[in-house]
Design a protein around this motif. Structure first.
Motif: not given
Lengths: 105, 149
Positions: A78-83, B123-134
């Motif tokens: 889910s975390a990957r899909a959200l990304t 989780t790292a990918a989620l934080a990275l995309v947050t940073f890149l959108i920022g």
């Protein structure tokens, strides 16, 4: 673990919210009556989009908390899909306004 | 609150969120995760973005449309508004949700991040995309500011 199901639920809700943000953004541009409704109801269309996204995220997240999968793999997926959905949502919004600026539709 | 203060706070808080997101990305790559650091900076990132959203709303809703947008549209670089401001204001809406969810994973499932490589990379990918959108939002803000002058 109880947190696994809840966070998975909110990650799935985040996916839906990211799609919703792109949809409501484009919908507002293509349907002026809808944008006017957002302005009338929320004072400004952007405030309306933000408020509706927040409401959707929390309401859907709470509802999904009862039925979301508890597995570790579902959580990471889910975390990957959200990304990926967030990247696509951002690109769709940028692409839409670029196309609109060049009068492509 | 003056509009000058609001826009300054918006920029500073946004940059604070951006730096915090980047710190989270880098520290999620360490062999031994600094859990206290990750908790602190993931929370700072979320709170900074949320506060940046609030100050942006004050400036954008009450001043931008009436006083700034017409100047940009009448100037040499109308695309700064039609492409970048329109995109920035909507793409930004993704960031508070992404940063909140990153912080939620770190706060509530942080003990599993050390051993669960799949969850850690997600989780790292989620934080990275947050940073890149920022980063995109920040660059768009610089272009918009430049177009007013």
């Amino acid at each position: 673990m109880p947190h696994t199901r809840t966070i998975t639920a909110f990650l799935i809700s985040g996916i839906v919210t990211a799609i919703f943000i792109a949809a409501i953004t484009i919908g507002g541009e293509l349907a002026p009556a809808f944008k006017d409704w957002l302005k009338t109801t929320f004072y400004h269309h952007w405030l309306g989009k933000g408020a509706l996204a927040v409401i959707l995220f929390f309401v859907l997240g709470i509802l999904l908390s009862f039925i979301a999968p508890r597995s570790d793999s579902a959580l990471a997926s889910s975390a990957r899909a959200l990304t990926w959905v967030s990247i696509l949502s951002a690109l769709v919004i940028l692409g839409f306004f670029t196309a609109e600026a060049f009068h492509l539709f | 609150m003056s509009f000058g203060f609001a826009i300054a706070a918006h920029v500073i808080l946004g940059l604070c969120g951006l730096a915090s997101s980047y710190a989270v990305v880098l520290n999620l790559r360490k062999r031994e995760l600094p859990r206290g650091f990750l908790k602190t900076f993931s929370l700072i990132a979320f709170l900074s973005y949320a506060a940046s959203w609030a100050t942006a709303a004050y400036y954008y809703v009450l001043l931008y449309g009436k006083a700034v947008k017409p100047v940009i549209l009448a100037g040499k670089y109308p695309w700064a508004h039609t492409i970048f401001m329109e995109s920035k204001e909507h793409i930004f809406l993704l960031i508070p949700f992404l940063s909140l969810l990153t912080a939620a994973i770190i706060w509530f499932l942080g003990n599993r991040l050390q051993s669960d490589e799949s969850l850690r990379s997600a989780t790292a990918a989620l934080a990275l995309v947050t940073f890149l959108i920022g980063v995109f939002v920040t660059i768009a803000g610089v272009l918009i500011s430049g177009a007013v002058r």
